[in-house]
Design an enzyme around this catalytic site. Structure first.
Site, PDB file in Angstrom:
ATOM      1  N   LEU A  84       0.952  -1.172   0.094  1.00 16.67           N
ATOM      2  CA  LEU A  84       0.133  -0.095  -0.097  1.00 16.67           C
ATOM      3  C   LEU A  84       0.943   1.299   0.085  1.00 16.67           C
ATOM      4  O   LEU A  84       2.083   1.266   0.810  1.00 16.67           O
ATOM      5  CB  LEU A  84      -0.868   0.065   1.207  1.00 16.67           C
ATOM      6  N   LYS A 117      -4.082  -0.833  10.790  1.00 16.56           N
ATOM      7  CA  LYS A 117      -2.768  -1.413  10.264  1.00 16.56           C
ATOM      8  C   LYS A 117      -1.610  -1.833  11.341  1.00 16.56           C
ATOM      9  O   LYS A 117      -1.224  -1.194  12.366  1.00 16.56           O
ATOM     10  CB  LYS A 117      -2.050  -0.060   9.529  1.00 16.56           C
ATOM     11  N   GLU A 179      -1.886 -10.854   8.426  1.00 18.06           N
ATOM     12  CA  GLU A 179      -0.743 -10.293   9.001  1.00 18.06           C
ATOM     13  C   GLU A 179      -0.124 -11.164  10.182  1.00 18.06           C
ATOM     14  O   GLU A 179      -1.286 -11.431  11.042  1.00 18.06           O
ATOM     15  CB  GLU A 179      -1.029  -8.803   9.582  1.00 18.06           C
TER      16      GLU A 179
HETATM   17  S1  IVH Z   1      -4.431  -5.123   3.570  1.00 11.81           S
HETATM   18  C1  IVH Z   1      -2.670  -4.248  -1.101  1.00 11.81           C
HETATM   19  N1  IVH Z   1      -4.860  -4.745   6.138  1.00 11.81           N
HETATM   20  O1  IVH Z   1       0.630  -3.247   5.546  1.00 11.81           O
HETATM   21  C2  IVH Z   1      -2.175  -4.755   0.301  1.00 11.81           C
HETATM   22  N2  IVH Z   1      -2.765  -4.803   5.329  1.00 11.81           N
HETATM   23  O2  IVH Z   1       1.689  -1.088   4.061  1.00 11.81           O
HETATM   24  C3  IVH Z   1      -3.430  -4.927   1.087  1.00 11.81           C
HETATM   25  N3  IVH Z   1      -1.035  -4.513   6.896  1.00 11.81           N
HETATM   26  O3  IVH Z   1       1.326  -5.209   2.769  1.00 11.81           O
HETATM   27  C4  IVH Z   1      -3.288  -5.242   2.554  1.00 11.81           C
HETATM   28  N4  IVH Z   1      -2.192  -4.424   8.551  1.00 11.81           N
HETATM   29  O4  IVH Z   1       1.381  -6.273   5.096  1.00 11.81           O
HETATM   30  C5  IVH Z   1      -3.984  -4.905   4.872  1.00 11.81           C
HETATM   31  N5  IVH Z   1      -5.232  -4.380   8.321  1.00 11.81           N
HETATM   32  C6  IVH Z   1      -4.397  -4.502   7.223  1.00 11.81           C
HETATM   33  C7  IVH Z   1      -2.978  -4.668   7.572  1.00 11.81           C
HETATM   34  C8  IVH Z   1      -2.063  -4.821   6.431  1.00 11.81           C
HETATM   35  C9  IVH Z   1      -0.858  -4.525   8.072  1.00 11.81           C
HETATM   36  C10 IVH Z   1       0.263  -4.522   5.953  1.00 11.81           C
HETATM   37  C11 IVH Z   1       0.316  -5.625   4.986  1.00 11.81           C
HETATM   38  C12 IVH Z   1       0.355  -4.715   3.798  1.00 11.81           C
HETATM   39  C13 IVH Z   1       1.262  -3.434   4.419  1.00 11.81           C
HETATM   40  C14 IVH Z   1       1.070  -2.155   3.341  1.00 11.81           C
END
Ligand code: IVH
Length: 709
Positions: A84, A117, A179
């Site tokens: 992201l 996150k 995660e």
């Molecule tokens: S959704 C397209 N949800 O943050 C990727 N990611 O900075 C969609 N992460 O690659 C990921 N908490 O490893 C998602 N609640 C959450 C998350 C999360 C941590 C991490 C994940 C991602 C990264 C992006």
């Protein structure tokens, strides 16, 4: 136990243990003590030992980790594992939405899904016939590493899925992502362990999570209590719509119904403002109270079709973003170290910092507690330091970055004389105190007087708050009140954003004051409100004109300032010109009062205070006719810019604008970063929305009218 009975018991034990695991991790319900659960696991372990032919890969005993691997097998991902983009401010979020809407060619419907996150490590999980078959890392996004054995040790990840209560049955093959992370307690425990082994502590929970899942020996992973939340269904993706799942939020519900652990704090919201509110909500105490670390809010356009249509830009989806918290630690520079005198006369060194954002607020001060602390840190004026702030905790200087020390830093020295009353400073344990017993008390009384109704009339700054500000090192003298920043106040316990905002607003509003109130506020011995008014009248040219017209007895020969008084320095100049005789010629001023005024304006500490007031922007009201006036019109809205939207009730819009201009303010037609207030009337237009988006303060008509008074 015979083989048949053992088989039956093994099946039952597996079911029960799975039930408790699910309740604990997915439902957040602890149905049984850890000890009792361990005892069930032990029984299962013993039975499986006796009859190894009954061991299945989804047995809870298989979470302990198998044999060490020589290397990780490579695993291709069904779909690239993308990441992201980050946003760090409301402005970044506005930009994100604007660009997204430009790309889509229309407004995004007001529907976002927000997730906490997690500060962890992304994993992909493959299940076949409901059994966990493979877990992999992101790797380069296309090919990752097989970490199945390690992930099996993570209790929160189901080894077997259950769709008996789900509305949608689990297809033969599914791929989900989530995660893996360590909670704060485990992080602390592991760092203590490191310390005991004489090893370097881990920098953050993410490093531990990453390091743990990438251990070739799964037993090491098993020894670290990892946790996990899942958040995405990768496969089957086409079936989702067929099943009536059109929102990201519904994917989360589906994951939950299949037995995955979903974060209960994830939430659908319907505007950018709600996202900002959610971010605010999780900043500070709420975030600190979570058992695991989060570093922001992940925001998705909730509608799957819209999300898909927006596509991917670089390595990130266009319709998703990570809205990061401002970091809890930051580096800044010690610009000065000042002495603050507490209510008990204790002298506390307080660092004045170059303003810096820490955990969402701007910090300009940090207490250094005592002289020993300065020595422990080895801090000098000019040093670059790391400051931290967790939740509502007062900012703290953690470390001096000595490698960044410039040539000309200054050592801090404890003064020999108290800066408040000149008393001799004495050492008392680790503390330094003013030798004059009454010092602290007199000091605070002076400040109470300064903010009181007859003086600066700073509403909301009562004695209790003044006490706290003194004790926390935010203020030391009256001038410091005008340098208070929202961020500094917010760091004190029990101060919310609103009250901090109100104090700063009030202080800025009252920076301009009539001459008589200003003189009264100084707390000069024997000078009450009436005498202050009298002194003011005799210093102002405009009033002197009236005096000439015979409004006061003709024996008054005081020359006054002879120039317009608009600043504290002008007050110094005016009083310095006055002799004891001049003063005594004023009506009702006897030798005692005259002496007191005369002495006050010849004490260097007092003159310094007035100079400081000038520097922090205190001004004497000047009437529209040009003279200083105690009751003339003020320019109280000077420097403020207003935008009006909607219909006002009590005022015509034109009149309202005129009032703003009369009081020195500006009126603008459009909202920008420079707008101070948007006045919102009935049925407001898009300006109100834009103000919210930019974080500009909106006020209603009543609040606006109150500002004019
Ligand atoms: S959704 C397209 N949800 O943050 C990727 N990611 O900075 C969609 N992460 O690659 C990921 N908490 O490893 C998602 N609640 C959450 C998350 C999360 C941590 C991490 C994940 C991602 C990264 C992006």
């Amino acid at each position: 136990m015979d083989k048949q009975a053992a088989k039956k018991r093994i099946i039952e034990l597996k079911k029960v243990i799975e039930k408790y695991r699910y309740a604990y991790h997915v439902l957040d319900k602890s149905l049984i003590s850890d000890e009792a659960l361990d005892s069930l696991k032990k029984e299962l372990f013993d039975l499986e030992n006796q009859y190894p032919e009954f061991i299945t890969s989804d047995s809870p005993t298989q979470r302990v980790g198998g044999e060490p691997l020589k290397e990780f097998k490579k695993v291709g991902h069904e779909q690239p594992m993308i990441s992201l983009n980050d946003a760090f401010s409301a402005e970044d979020m506005n930009d994100w939405l604007e660009k997204l809407e430009n790309f889509l060619g229309r407004k995004v419907n007001s529907d976002f899904y927000c997730e906490l996150k997690l500060d962890g490590f992304a994993v992909e999980l493959l299940y076949e016939n409901k059994i966990l078959k493979q877990a992999s890392t992101r790797g380069n996004g296309l090919v990752g590493e097989d970490i199945t054995q390690n992930i099996k040790t993570v209790e929160a990840v189901p080894l077997v899925l259950d769709d008996s209560k789900a509305k949608i049955k689990i297809p033969k093959k599914i791929v989900v992502r989530g995660e893996v992370f360590v909670n704060k307690k485990e992080f602390e425990r592991m760092n203590k362990e490191q310390e005991m082994k004489g090893l370097k502590p881990y920098a953050n929970p993410r490093n531990i999570a990453a390091g743990s899942v990438r251990q070739l020996d799964p037993k090491i992973t098993a020894g670290r209590k990892l946790d996990s939340f899942e958040y995405d269904i990768i496969m089957p993706s086409k079936d989702l719509e067929k099943w009536g799942i059109t929102k990201h939020e519904e994917e989360h519900e589906l994951l939950k119904s299949w037995g995955f652990k979903i974060n209960p704090h994830n939430k659908r919201v319907d505007s950018l403002e709600d996202i900002f509110r959610l971010q605010d909500y999780w900043t500070g105490k709420k975030r600190d109270n979570l058992p695991y670390e989060i570093d922001g809010i992940v925001v998705f356009v909730n509608d799957n079709k819209e999300y898909e249509r927006a596509g991917v830009i670089g390595k990130a989806p266009r319709a998703g973003i990570a809205f990061k918290f401002s970091p809890k630690e930051a580096t800044t520079v010690i610009e000065d170290i000042k002495i603050q005198v507490g209510r008990t006369g204790v002298l506390t060194p307080v660092a004045t910092l170059r303003p810096v954002q820490v955990a969402g607020i701007t910090i300009t001060h940090a207490t250094l507690h005592n002289f020993d602390e300065i020595q422990r840190l080895g801090a000098r004026i000019g040093d670059t330091v790391i400051v931290s702030r967790a939740g509502d905790v007062i900012p703290k200087i953690l470390k001096v970055l000595k490698d960044l020390r410039p040539k000309h830093t200054k050592d801090f020295e404890m003064p020999k004389l108290c800066p408040v009353d000149g008393g001799k400073v004495v050492k008392d344990g680790v503390f330094y105190k003013c030798g004059n017993k009454n010092c602290g008390g007199v000091h605070k009384e002076k400040l109470y007087h300064f903010v009181s109704r007859g003086a600066f009339n700073l509403e909301g700054l009562g004695p209790k708050i003044i006490d706290r500000f003194i004790d926390e090192g935010l203020i030391n003298d009256a001038a410091d009140i005008f340098t208070l920043k929202e961020g500094d106040i917010l760091t004190l316990e029990r101060f919310g954003k609103k009250s901090a905002e109100n104090i700063v607003w009030e202080v800025n509003l009252k920076k301009e004051i009539s001459l008589s109130k200003f003189i009264y506020s100084l707390g000069i011995l024997h000078i009450g409100e009436e005498t202050a008014a009298l002194l003011a009248q005799n210093l102002q040219p405009s009033t002197r004109a009236r005096l000439g017209a015979g409004l006061v007895p003709h024996r008054n020969k005081v020359s006054g300032a002879g120039f317009q008084i608009s600043k504290p320095k002008d007050v110094i100049r005016a009083f310095e010109k006055m002799t004891m005789e001049d003063l005594q010629e004023l009506p009702d001023v006897g030798p005692k009062v005259a002496q007191s005024v005369y002495d006050w304006f010849r004490e260097s500490r007092n003159l310094k205070l007035l100079q400081k007031m000038e520097e922090v922007g205190v001004r004497i009201k000047v009437s529209a006719k040009g003279g200083s006036a105690s009751s003339g019109k003020s320019l109280k809205l000077k420097g403020l810019s207003f935008v009006f939207t909607g219909t006002l009730k009590a005022l015509e819009r034109g009149d309202a604008k005129d009032k703003v201009r009369e009081l020195g303010g500006d009126v603008s037609e459009s909202v920008s970063k420079n707008t101070s207030y948007v006045v919102v009337g009935a049925e407001p237009g898009s300006k109100a929305e834009k103000a919210e988006r930019l974080g500009i303060r909106t006020i209603n008509e009543k609040e606006f009218i109150a500002m004019l008074r």
